[in-house]
Design a protein around this motif. Sequence first.
Motif, PDB file in Angstrom:
ATOM      1  N   LEU A  85       0.844  -1.185   0.000  1.00  0.00           N
ATOM      2  CA  LEU A  85       0.000   0.000   0.000  1.00  0.00           C
ATOM      3  C   LEU A  85       0.884   1.241   0.000  1.00  0.00           C
ATOM      4  CD1 LEU A  85      -1.709  -2.368   1.162  1.00  0.00           C
ATOM      5  CD2 LEU A  85      -2.919  -0.697   2.549  1.00  0.00           C
ATOM      6  N   GLY A  86       0.503   2.244  -0.761  1.00  0.00           N
ATOM      7  CA  GLY A  86       1.260   3.489  -0.786  1.00  0.00           C
ATOM      8  C   GLY A  86       0.345   4.684  -0.701  1.00  0.00           C
ATOM      9  N   SER A  87       0.743   5.674   0.100  1.00  0.00           N
ATOM     10  CA  SER A  87      -0.082   6.877   0.240  1.00  0.00           C
ATOM     11  C   SER A  87       0.779   8.077   0.603  1.00  0.00           C
ATOM     12  CB  SER A  87      -1.147   6.689   1.328  1.00  0.00           C
ATOM     13  OG  SER A  87      -1.906   7.875   1.511  1.00  0.00           O
ATOM     14  N   PRO A  88       0.477   9.237   0.007  1.00  0.00           N
ATOM     15  CA  PRO A  88       1.052  10.467   0.555  1.00  0.00           C
ATOM     16  C   PRO A  88       0.379  10.770   1.885  1.00  0.00           C
ATOM     17  CG  PRO A  88      -0.481  10.980  -1.229  1.00  0.00           C
ATOM     18  CD  PRO A  88      -0.386   9.485  -1.150  1.00  0.00           C
ATOM     19  N   VAL A  89       1.014  11.592   2.681  1.00  0.00           N
ATOM     20  CA  VAL A  89       0.450  11.979   3.974  1.00  0.00           C
ATOM     21  C   VAL A  89      -0.299  13.287   3.806  1.00  0.00           C
ATOM     22  CG1 VAL A  89       0.997  12.673   6.332  1.00  0.00           C
ATOM     23  CG2 VAL A  89       2.216  10.754   5.290  1.00  0.00           C
ATOM     24  N   TYR A  90      -1.599  13.240   4.100  1.00  0.00           N
ATOM     25  CA  TYR A  90      -2.451  14.428   4.070  1.00  0.00           C
ATOM     26  C   TYR A  90      -2.893  14.706   5.506  1.00  0.00           C
ATOM     27  CZ  TYR A  90      -3.133  14.096  -1.051  1.00  0.00           C
ATOM     28  OH  TYR A  90      -2.958  14.059  -2.413  1.00  0.00           O
ATOM     29  N   MET A  91      -2.550  15.874   6.024  1.00  0.00           N
ATOM     30  CA  MET A  91      -2.981  16.276   7.367  1.00  0.00           C
ATOM     31  C   MET A  91      -2.625  15.224   8.421  1.00  0.00           C
ATOM     32  SD  MET A  91      -6.636  18.037   6.344  1.00  0.00           S
ATOM     33  CE  MET A  91      -6.902  18.754   7.979  1.00  0.00           C
ATOM     34  N   GLY A  92      -1.424  14.667   8.286  1.00  0.00           N
ATOM     35  CA  GLY A  92      -0.903  13.775   9.317  1.00  0.00           C
ATOM     36  C   GLY A  92      -1.216  12.313   9.171  1.00  0.00           C
ATOM     37  N   THR A  93      -1.970  11.941   8.137  1.00  0.00           N
ATOM     38  CA  THR A  93      -2.301  10.527   7.955  1.00  0.00           C
ATOM     39  C   THR A  93      -2.475  10.239   6.474  1.00  0.00           C
ATOM     40  OG1 THR A  93      -3.732   8.741   8.747  1.00  0.00           O
ATOM     41  CG2 THR A  93      -4.801  10.855   8.237  1.00  0.00           C
ATOM     42  N   ARG A 142       5.124  15.969  15.153  1.00  0.00           N
ATOM     43  CA  ARG A 142       3.684  16.082  14.911  1.00  0.00           C
ATOM     44  C   ARG A 142       2.926  14.788  15.211  1.00  0.00           C
ATOM     45  NH1 ARG A 142       3.753  19.549   9.204  1.00  0.00           N
ATOM     46  NH2 ARG A 142       5.204  21.172   9.940  1.00  0.00           N
ATOM     47  N   GLY A 143       3.655  13.735  15.538  1.00  0.00           N
ATOM     48  CA  GLY A 143       3.000  12.501  15.944  1.00  0.00           C
ATOM     49  C   GLY A 143       2.431  11.663  14.827  1.00  0.00           C
ATOM     50  N   TYR A 144       2.920  11.861  13.598  1.00  0.00           N
ATOM     51  CA  TYR A 144       2.405  11.069  12.484  1.00  0.00           C
ATOM     52  C   TYR A 144       2.611   9.576  12.723  1.00  0.00           C
ATOM     53  CZ  TYR A 144       2.436  15.353   9.567  1.00  0.00           C
ATOM     54  OH  TYR A 144       2.235  16.596   9.048  1.00  0.00           O
ATOM     55  N   HIS A 145       3.723   9.237  13.385  1.00  0.00           N
ATOM     56  CA  HIS A 145       4.080   7.825  13.537  1.00  0.00           C
ATOM     57  C   HIS A 145       3.012   7.043  14.300  1.00  0.00           C
ATOM     58  CE1 HIS A 145       5.707   9.960  17.017  1.00  0.00           C
ATOM     59  NE2 HIS A 145       5.620   8.842  17.697  1.00  0.00           N
ATOM     60  N   HIS A 146       2.223   7.715  15.132  1.00  0.00           N
ATOM     61  CA  HIS A 146       1.151   7.010  15.845  1.00  0.00           C
ATOM     62  C   HIS A 146       0.123   6.456  14.857  1.00  0.00           C
ATOM     63  CE1 HIS A 146       2.726   8.131  19.702  1.00  0.00           C
ATOM     64  NE2 HIS A 146       2.620   9.427  19.453  1.00  0.00           N
ATOM     65  N   HIS A 147      -0.214   7.249  13.841  1.00  0.00           N
ATOM     66  CA  HIS A 147      -1.152   6.782  12.811  1.00  0.00           C
ATOM     67  C   HIS A 147      -0.545   5.607  12.053  1.00  0.00           C
ATOM     68  CE1 HIS A 147      -3.925  10.150  13.279  1.00  0.00           C
ATOM     69  NE2 HIS A 147      -2.882  10.954  13.310  1.00  0.00           N
ATOM     70  N   PHE A 148       0.744   5.723  11.746  1.00  0.00           N
ATOM     71  CA  PHE A 148       1.402   4.675  10.977  1.00  0.00           C
ATOM     72  C   PHE A 148       1.443   3.358  11.760  1.00  0.00           C
ATOM     73  CE2 PHE A 148       4.200   8.236   8.988  1.00  0.00           C
ATOM     74  CZ  PHE A 148       3.080   8.772   8.379  1.00  0.00           C
ATOM     75  N   GLU A 149       1.708   3.466  13.056  1.00  0.00           N
ATOM     76  CA  GLU A 149       1.762   2.267  13.902  1.00  0.00           C
ATOM     77  C   GLU A 149       0.410   1.563  13.949  1.00  0.00           C
ATOM     78  OE1 GLU A 149       3.187   3.796  17.570  1.00  0.00           O
ATOM     79  OE2 GLU A 149       5.248   4.088  16.842  1.00  0.00           O
ATOM     80  N   HIS A 150      -0.679   2.332  13.994  1.00  0.00           N
ATOM     81  CA  HIS A 150      -2.023   1.734  13.982  1.00  0.00           C
ATOM     82  C   HIS A 150      -2.241   0.941  12.692  1.00  0.00           C
ATOM     83  CE1 HIS A 150      -3.612   3.259  17.676  1.00  0.00           C
ATOM     84  NE2 HIS A 150      -3.488   4.524  17.336  1.00  0.00           N
ATOM     85  N   ASN A 151      -1.853   1.546  11.567  1.00  0.00           N
ATOM     86  CA  ASN A 151      -2.029   0.850  10.292  1.00  0.00           C
ATOM     87  C   ASN A 151      -1.259  -0.466  10.266  1.00  0.00           C
ATOM     88  OD1 ASN A 151      -3.614   2.964   9.331  1.00  0.00           O
ATOM     89  ND2 ASN A 151      -1.893   4.010   8.361  1.00  0.00           N
TER      90      ASN A 151
END
Length: 216
Positions: A85-93, A142-151
């Motif tokens: 899966l590939g995605s740019p990050v929009y608004m932190g996720t 900014r805490g983006y990694h929290h979203h990534f860890e959930h995924n």
Amino acid sequence: MKIIGFNGSPRKKWNTATLLENALEGAASHGAETELVHLYDLNFRGCISCFSCKTKGGRNYGRCIVKDDLTSVFARVEAAGGLILGSPVYMGTVTGAMKSFLERLVFQYITYTDPFKSLFPEKIKTGIIYTMNVTEEEMNQRGYHHHFEHNETYLRTVFGDCRSLCSFDTYQFEDYSKVVADRFDPEKKARRRKEVFPADCDKARQMGAWIAAPNE
């Protein structure tokens, strides 16, 4: 073995798509058949909370009942040997398209038991590629990694082993003089695109090769 890549960017020929193409090249180097799906070409929406995939004795238990362009995609997913899966990050996720896809992809296979169990037919490897306009330091602040860890957690729960790749401080515009983006240094961005992005492409190819390689 079939490896399917999913592009969660509306752009078909930019950072995210380029990394996905490299990842699929890595998979192909191990003999895998590959396919790249552009989510923005499909007509679908996120989970509608009908719970048909959770209904006892229901004919759609463990399968999404919604009929749209993802129906045939999910059939191919169940026959795949790996997903990228590939995605740019929009608004932190991830983008809205990728978020909706993840809802539909993951929720149908997760049981409402304690602990969660997977209804996916077998264990396969998955990978997630993120591209973002910020630096690694800014991402952490900014805490983006929290979203990534959930995924990653959800993908591991459903499918098995999962790895992620982040491409930072990406070159966002073909011509920075045409946009209001004074906070960025176009020359620095162009230099990073030339010097660092190729290394990210190499990492993507390594990810694809890992996904296509037999489990040890």
